[in-house]
Design an enzyme around this catalytic site. Structure first.
Site, PDB file in Angstrom:
ATOM      1  CE1 TYR A 143       7.101 -79.985  15.087  1.00  0.00           C
ATOM      2  CE2 TYR A 143       8.935 -78.634  14.350  1.00  0.00           C
ATOM      3  CZ  TYR A 143       7.757 -78.766  15.041  1.00  0.00           C
ATOM      4  OH  TYR A 143       7.224 -77.687  15.692  1.00  0.00           O
ATOM      5  CD  GLU A 151       7.174 -77.442   5.595  1.00  0.00           C
ATOM      6  OE1 GLU A 151       7.785 -76.377   5.346  1.00  0.00           O
ATOM      7  OE2 GLU A 151       7.097 -77.918   6.748  1.00  0.00           O
TER       8      GLU A 151
END
Length: 219
Positions: A143, A151
């Site tokens: 994550y 991202e």
């Protein structure tokens, strides 16, 4: 839960698992064949866009109560990923070959392969304990990998192109800020929203792996 509902959830999770397995295979095959991270979007982008769009069904599943996930966290994850993928990466060709796309797609694909196979096998009643352990452990690394060098870094790199192209300028004419301003604010609040989801996953980890450990002690 009725047999028909179980069959539907098994089919949905199995199809997502197959799709993300193919995505991971394409990304890694392209990397091995070219010795470059630049081809991640070309090799798996369209498929990942489709899989991520279909994942809105998980928000619906939580909303109507057929799974215990609720609405908030599935909606946060779906919204963040879909905005990143469809509004930025798919629309700005200049960022599609950046390393951040490879990092994001690799982290997402590996996470989802494990998550969806775990869900599908749980529904069928045959999920091995090692897969449950991976489901609630690998996210600790994957994550943050998908978020910071993936991202967020790509959104930051996309800002000059967003400004230059006046991306979604027609839509934002009716509001007192531009899409460039919107993405800038998103970048500032993204870590705080993400941390909420990340801590929620740790709670799930304690609950699920704690139950698994308790079952082993009973045996």
């Amino acid at each position: 839960m009725s047999r028909l509902l179980k069959l539907y959830l098994f089919a949905y999770n199995s199809l997502q698992a197959f799709g993300w397995t193919i995505s991971l295979f394409r990304i890694l095959s392209c990397f091995i064949a070219t010795n470059s991270v630049n081809g991640a979007y070309a090799s798996a982008g369209d498929l990942i866009c489709l899989l991520q769009t279909c994942a809105f069904l998980e928000v619906v599943h939580g909303a109507i109560g057929i799974v215990p996930s609720g609405v908030l966290f599935p909606l946060m994850q779906w919204g963040g990923r879909t905005h990143f993928l469809l509004a930025i990466v798919r629309r700005i060709h200049e960022v599609q070959e950046l390393p951040a796309v490879f990092i994001t797609f690799f982290a997402w694909s590996l996470t989802e392969v494990i998550r969806y196979w775990h869900y599908a096998l749980n529904i069928s009643g045959g999920c091995p304990s090692w897969l449950t352990y991976l489901r609630y452990t690998l996210f600790i690394v994957l994550y943050p990998m998908g978020l910071a060098p993936g991202e967020m870094w790509l959104m930051y790199q996309a800002l000059p192109y967003i400004k230059e192209k006046n991306l979604y300028g027609d839509f934002f004419t009716s509001v007192p800020f531009s899409y460039y301003n919107f993405v800038t604010v998103v970048l500032l609040i993204y870590p705080f929203l993400w941390l909420n989801l990340y801590l929620h996953l740790f709670k799930q980890r304690r609950s699920k792996l704690g139950k698994q450990h308790h079952k082993k002690k009973k045996i």
